[in-house]
Design a protein around this motif. Structure first.
Motif, short mmCIF file in Angstrom:
data_model
loop_
_atom_site.label_atom_id
_atom_site.label_comp_id
_atom_site.label_asym_id
_atom_site.label_seq_id
_atom_site.Cartn_x
_atom_site.Cartn_y
_atom_site.Cartn_z
N MET A 1 0.83 -1.21 0.00
CA MET A 1 0.00 0.00 0.00
C MET A 1 0.87 1.25 0.00
O MET A 1 0.52 2.26 -0.62
CB MET A 1 -0.97 -0.01 1.18
CG MET A 1 -2.09 -1.01 0.99
SD MET A 1 -3.40 -0.89 2.21
CE MET A 1 -2.58 -1.54 3.66
N GLY A 2 2.02 1.20 0.66
CA GLY A 2 2.95 2.33 0.62
C GLY A 2 3.47 2.58 -0.78
O GLY A 2 3.59 3.72 -1.22
N ILE A 3 3.76 1.50 -1.49
CA ILE A 3 4.20 1.62 -2.89
C ILE A 3 3.06 2.20 -3.73
O ILE A 3 3.27 3.07 -4.58
CB ILE A 3 4.69 0.27 -3.45
CG1 ILE A 3 5.95 -0.18 -2.72
CG2 ILE A 3 4.93 0.36 -4.96
CD1 ILE A 3 6.34 -1.63 -2.98
N GLY A 4 1.84 1.73 -3.48
CA GLY A 4 0.68 2.26 -4.18
C GLY A 4 0.50 3.76 -3.93
O GLY A 4 0.22 4.53 -4.85
N TYR A 5 0.69 4.17 -2.68
CA TYR A 5 0.63 5.58 -2.34
C TYR A 5 1.66 6.37 -3.14
O TYR A 5 1.36 7.42 -3.71
CB TYR A 5 0.87 5.76 -0.83
CG TYR A 5 0.82 7.19 -0.36
CD1 TYR A 5 -0.34 7.71 0.19
CD2 TYR A 5 1.92 8.03 -0.47
CE1 TYR A 5 -0.39 9.03 0.62
CE2 TYR A 5 1.89 9.34 -0.05
CZ TYR A 5 0.72 9.84 0.50
OH TYR A 5 0.67 11.14 0.92
N ALA A 6 2.89 5.85 -3.19
CA ALA A 6 3.97 6.54 -3.92
C ALA A 6 3.63 6.65 -5.40
O ALA A 6 3.90 7.69 -6.02
CB ALA A 6 5.30 5.81 -3.72
N LEU A 7 3.04 5.60 -5.98
CA LEU A 7 2.68 5.64 -7.40
C LEU A 7 1.61 6.69 -7.67
O LEU A 7 1.68 7.43 -8.66
CB LEU A 7 2.22 4.27 -7.88
CG LEU A 7 3.31 3.20 -8.00
CD1 LEU A 7 2.70 1.85 -8.32
CD2 LEU A 7 4.34 3.59 -9.05
#
Length: 140
Positions: free
Chosen positions: A22-28
Motif C-alpha cells: 500500500m505504501g508503494i501504491g501511495y507513492a505511485l
C-alpha cells in the motif's frame, strides 16, 4: 500456545507485506498527481485525489487478501506470492491509469488536483478496483 504465536507471526508478516504494498501504491499515486499527495488530501481536502488513492489502496487490499487465501497454509509460498501479485497488481494499475489517460481528453493527473469533484476520477477509481478484482480472481 505455540500455534497462537506462530499464527500471530504469520499474520504480522502478511500485514507488513500488505502495508508495504500500500505504501508503494501511495507513492505511485503521488507520482501521478501534480504536487504533493499528502498536501492535496490532508491540507487541501481534495476529494479527487482522495478517491483515487482510496481506490488504489482498496485494489491492493483485494489482491493481498486473494493471495493470502490462495496460499493454502504454505507460508513461504504465500508471502512470496502476496508480494509478487501485489507488485504485479500495482504495475497493471499504473498501466491502466496511463492507458486511460492516453485514451481520454485532458490529463488525469491535472484533473486530480482540481478543487471540484470530477467524474473522470470516478472512472479511474473503478479501473483501480476492477484491476484488483481481476487479479484476485486470477489468483484463486
Amino acid at each position: 500456545m505455540q500455534t497462537l504465536v506462530t499464527d500471530l507471526l504469520v499474520t504480522l508478516a502478511y500485514a507488513v507485506v500488505g502495508v508495504l504494498l500500500m505504501g508503494i501504491g501511495y507513492a505511485l499515486v503521488d507520482m501521478a498527481t501534480p504536487g504533493r499527495l499528502n498536501e492535496l488530501i490532508w491540507v487541501d481536502r481534495n476529494r479527487n485525489a482522495a478517491l483515487l488513492l482510496a481506490s488504489n489502496l482498496a485494489g491492493v487490499g483485494i489482491i493481498v487478501v486473494a493471495a493470502i487465501a490462495a496460499s493454502e497454509d504454505d507460508f513461504m509460498l504465500g508471502i512470496i506470492g502476496t508480494a509478487a501479485y501485489g507488485i504485479l497488481g500495482l504495475v497493471i494499475m499504473a498501466a491502466a491509469f496511463l492507458l486511460l489517460d492516453a485514451l481520454t481528453p485532458g490529463r488525469l493527473g491535472q484533473i486530480l488536483v482540481e478543487p471540484e469533484p470530477h467524474p473522470a476520477v470516478w472512472v479511474s477509481a473503478v479501473v483501480h478496483l476492477a484491476t484488483g478484482a481481476i487479479i484476485a480472481a486470477a489468483i484463486s
